[in-house]
Motif scaffolding. Structure first.
Motif, PDB file in Angstrom:
ATOM      1  N   PRO A 127      29.270  26.548  55.024  1.00 52.11           N
ATOM      2  CA  PRO A 127      30.700  26.437  54.710  1.00 52.11           C
ATOM      3  C   PRO A 127      30.967  25.683  53.410  1.00 52.11           C
ATOM      4  N   VAL A 128      30.182  24.647  53.137  1.00 54.22           N
ATOM      5  CA  VAL A 128      30.358  23.881  51.901  1.00 54.22           C
ATOM      6  C   VAL A 128      30.079  24.753  50.688  1.00 54.22           C
ATOM      7  N   VAL A 129      28.989  25.510  50.744  1.00 55.08           N
ATOM      8  CA  VAL A 129      28.648  26.399  49.639  1.00 55.08           C
ATOM      9  C   VAL A 129      29.708  27.484  49.478  1.00 55.08           C
ATOM     10  N   MET A 130      30.194  28.010  50.581  1.00 53.78           N
ATOM     11  CA  MET A 130      31.228  29.052  50.517  1.00 53.78           C
ATOM     12  C   MET A 130      32.465  28.552  49.779  1.00 53.78           C
ATOM     13  N   VAL A 131      32.916  27.348  50.104  1.00 55.05           N
ATOM     14  CA  VAL A 131      34.088  26.778  49.437  1.00 55.05           C
ATOM     15  C   VAL A 131      33.843  26.622  47.941  1.00 55.05           C
ATOM     16  N   GLY A 132      32.627  26.216  47.562  1.00 51.22           N
ATOM     17  CA  GLY A 132      32.318  26.060  46.149  1.00 51.22           C
ATOM     18  C   GLY A 132      32.216  27.375  45.401  1.00 51.22           C
ATOM     19  N   LEU A 133      31.888  28.450  46.098  1.00 56.16           N
ATOM     20  CA  LEU A 133      31.710  29.752  45.445  1.00 56.16           C
ATOM     21  C   LEU A 133      32.992  30.558  45.339  1.00 56.16           C
ATOM     22  N   ILE A 134      34.005  30.222  46.094  1.00 58.36           N
ATOM     23  CA  ILE A 134      35.259  30.982  46.043  1.00 58.36           C
ATOM     24  C   ILE A 134      35.847  31.003  44.632  1.00 58.36           C
ATOM     25  N   PRO A 135      35.947  29.868  43.921  1.00 54.67           N
ATOM     26  CA  PRO A 135      36.465  29.937  42.541  1.00 54.67           C
ATOM     27  C   PRO A 135      35.576  30.751  41.615  1.00 54.67           C
ATOM     28  N   VAL A 136      34.264  30.735  41.833  1.00 49.81           N
ATOM     29  CA  VAL A 136      33.348  31.506  41.004  1.00 49.81           C
ATOM     30  C   VAL A 136      33.637  33.000  41.123  1.00 49.81           C
ATOM     31  N   ILE A 137      33.848  33.455  42.340  1.00 47.97           N
ATOM     32  CA  ILE A 137      34.116  34.876  42.567  1.00 47.97           C
ATOM     33  C   ILE A 137      35.523  35.244  42.116  1.00 47.97           C
ATOM     34  N   GLU A 138      36.478  34.340  42.330  1.00 48.83           N
ATOM     35  CA  GLU A 138      37.846  34.619  41.883  1.00 48.83           C
ATOM     36  C   GLU A 138      37.949  34.746  40.369  1.00 48.83           C
ATOM     37  N   ALA A 139      37.045  34.087  39.636  1.00 47.67           N
ATOM     38  CA  ALA A 139      37.104  34.121  38.168  1.00 47.67           C
ATOM     39  C   ALA A 139      36.701  35.479  37.601  1.00 47.67           C
ATOM     40  N   LEU A 140      36.037  36.318  38.398  1.00 51.76           N
ATOM     41  CA  LEU A 140      35.619  37.635  37.908  1.00 51.76           C
ATOM     42  C   LEU A 140      36.742  38.644  38.133  1.00 51.76           C
ATOM     43  N   PRO A 141      37.276  39.255  37.067  1.00 50.63           N
ATOM     44  CA  PRO A 141      38.362  40.239  37.236  1.00 50.63           C
ATOM     45  C   PRO A 141      37.900  41.431  38.067  1.00 50.63           C
ATOM     46  N   GLN A 142      38.775  41.920  38.896  1.00 53.82           N
ATOM     47  CA  GLN A 142      38.444  43.070  39.732  1.00 53.82           C
ATOM     48  C   GLN A 142      38.400  44.373  38.935  1.00 53.82           C
ATOM     49  N   ASP A 143      38.841  44.341  37.673  1.00 53.89           N
ATOM     50  CA  ASP A 143      38.815  45.562  36.860  1.00 53.89           C
ATOM     51  C   ASP A 143      37.400  46.095  36.701  1.00 53.89           C
ATOM     52  N   TYR A 144      36.412  45.175  36.598  1.00 59.60           N
ATOM     53  CA  TYR A 144      35.032  45.616  36.451  1.00 59.60           C
ATOM     54  C   TYR A 144      34.577  46.398  37.687  1.00 59.60           C
ATOM     55  N   GLU A 145      34.938  45.890  38.844  1.00 58.49           N
ATOM     56  CA  GLU A 145      34.545  46.574  40.081  1.00 58.49           C
ATOM     57  C   GLU A 145      35.262  47.919  40.218  1.00 58.49           C
ATOM     58  N   ARG A 146      36.552  47.944  39.870  1.00 54.95           N
ATOM     59  CA  ARG A 146      37.296  49.204  39.944  1.00 54.95           C
ATOM     60  C   ARG A 146      36.703  50.241  38.990  1.00 54.95           C
ATOM     61  N   ALA A 147      36.288  49.784  37.804  1.00 55.08           N
ATOM     62  CA  ALA A 147      35.704  50.718  36.835  1.00 55.08           C
ATOM     63  C   ALA A 147      34.395  51.284  37.360  1.00 55.08           C
ATOM     64  N   ALA A 148      33.548  50.441  37.963  1.00 58.19           N
ATOM     65  CA  ALA A 148      32.274  50.921  38.501  1.00 58.19           C
ATOM     66  C   ALA A 148      32.497  51.905  39.642  1.00 58.19           C
ATOM     67  N   ILE A 149      33.439  51.584  40.523  1.00 53.57           N
ATOM     68  CA  ILE A 149      33.727  52.496  41.636  1.00 53.57           C
ATOM     69  C   ILE A 149      34.322  53.799  41.114  1.00 53.57           C
ATOM     70  N   GLY A 150      35.152  53.702  40.091  1.00 51.30           N
ATOM     71  CA  GLY A 150      35.731  54.902  39.509  1.00 51.30           C
ATOM     72  C   GLY A 150      34.707  55.809  38.866  1.00 51.30           C
ATOM     73  N   LEU A 151      33.594  55.227  38.409  1.00 53.58           N
ATOM     74  CA  LEU A 151      32.522  56.025  37.803  1.00 53.58           C
ATOM     75  C   LEU A 151      31.542  56.568  38.843  1.00 53.58           C
ATOM     76  N   GLY A 152      31.828  56.326  40.121  1.00 53.78           N
ATOM     77  CA  GLY A 152      31.009  56.923  41.170  1.00 53.78           C
ATOM     78  C   GLY A 152      30.087  55.983  41.897  1.00 53.78           C
ATOM     79  N   ALA A 153      30.058  54.706  41.536  1.00 52.37           N
ATOM     80  CA  ALA A 153      29.169  53.761  42.214  1.00 52.37           C
ATOM     81  C   ALA A 153      29.740  53.381  43.576  1.00 52.37           C
ATOM     82  N   SER A 154      28.869  53.208  44.552  1.00 48.34           N
ATOM     83  CA  SER A 154      29.308  52.759  45.871  1.00 48.34           C
ATOM     84  C   SER A 154      29.673  51.274  45.812  1.00 48.34           C
ATOM     85  N   ARG A 155      30.358  50.794  46.845  1.00 42.91           N
ATOM     86  CA  ARG A 155      30.741  49.381  46.869  1.00 42.91           C
ATOM     87  C   ARG A 155      29.509  48.474  46.910  1.00 42.91           C
ATOM     88  N   TRP A 156      28.492  48.869  47.646  1.00 42.25           N
ATOM     89  CA  TRP A 156      27.275  48.067  47.717  1.00 42.25           C
ATOM     90  C   TRP A 156      26.553  48.043  46.374  1.00 42.25           C
TER      91      TRP A 156
END
Length: 286
Positions: free
Chosen positions: A162-191
């Motif tokens: 739980p401590v590590v999870m709390v520390g990692l939430i800001p790290v993941i929030e800092a990454l824009p979701q546009d990159y993930e949407r672009a990869a999925i739009g190009l045919g990549a699976s979520r995994w």
């Protein structure tokens, strides 16, 4: 900043500095001096006897190696599990993310002793895990799941995730979701998007959080005692025995210094490695 504001700022720092010196710096320095001081006819003199005695002890080396292995294992597993939980908290819909967050940190409101005793019940010979394994026909007799290295590792990971999870939430929030949407739009699976886009762009900032878990678990005492059953001899137990059983505070201080040096060396190595990788990535993108 005006001169009057600057003077007030300096005056405000003085109480904090005095508090730090009296309640932190002085006790630490006094404790460090105790590791190299021996009684010589009523006064203290400099000596490395405590360190030489510790370095010659095979049990101390075994305790240090056990502590290091346990800390690194806890840090790595906690980082992996905490990253997956933090990813779910950030990327899931708000209601689901909040449910996962509350469920993950609920254990933080329980004392370490209570959590360790709970794992003793779960991992015991008559515990639900052994009963389930026997009921499914996987084993014919109860397994030795308690009073060993595995039980201690499970207890420590349960504390740190739980401590590590709390520390990692800001790290993941800092990454824009546009990159993930672009990869999925190009045919990549979520995994595949997670493995090839999200993870490579965040792991460098996630490593220091795992390092905090490594440094925190190195000095754990309660969990190894309750779940190790005296068979997992970490360095914290050696320090407790030296200070509270043998009343050899100088030897206990020397063991503490050795623990700090070992963990500091691990931290410096990991930070230098991540700094080097960050430099390599920066040169590759330029």
């Amino acid at each position: 900043m005006s001169s009057s504001s600057s003077s007030l700022y300096r005056l405000g720092i003085i109480p904090l500095a005095l508090f730090f010196i009296v309640f932190f710096a002085y006790p630490v320095l006094h404790f460090l001096w105790g590791s190299v001081a021996v009684d010589a006819g009523g006064f203290s003199s400099f000596s490395l006897r405590n360190f030489t005695d510790a370095l010659r002890s095979a049990s101390v080396w075994r305790s240090l190696s056990t502590t290091l292995l346990l800390s690194i294992l806890t840090g790595v597993v906690s980082l992996l599990l905490g990253y997956l939980l933090a990813f779910q908290v950030v990327r899931r819909p708000p209601i689901m993310g909040k449910i996962i967050f509350v469920a993950a940190i609920a254990s933080l409101f329980t004392s370490t002793i209570a959590r360790a005793l709970g794992w003793r019940v779960l991992l015991g010979f008559e515990g639900p895990i052994n009963k389930m394994l026997i009921g499914l026909g996987i084993v014919s007799e109860p397994l030795q799941l308690i009073n060993n290295f595995t039980a201690v590792a499970i207890g420590m990971i349960h504390i740190q995730v739980p401590v590590v999870m709390v520390g990692l939430i800001p790290v993941i929030e800092a990454l824009p979701q546009d990159y993930e949407r672009a990869a999925i739009g190009l045919g990549a699976s979520r995994w595949k998007t997670f493995l090839t886009v999200h993870l490579p762009m965040t792991w460098i900032n996630a490593v220091p959080v795992g390092l905090i878990a490594i440094m925190a678990t190195a000095a754990y005492f309660t969990t190894p005692v309750l779940l190790g059953g005296g068979r997992v001899n970490v360095i914290a137990i050696q320090i407790q025995q030296a200070s509270q059983v043998l009343f050899d505070f100088g030897y206990a201080a020397a063991l503490s210094v050795m623990l700090v040096v070992m963990i500091s060396a691990v931290a410096i190595f990991i930070l230098l490695l991540t700094h080097w990788r960050r430099g390599v990535r920066a040169r590759g993108s330029s």
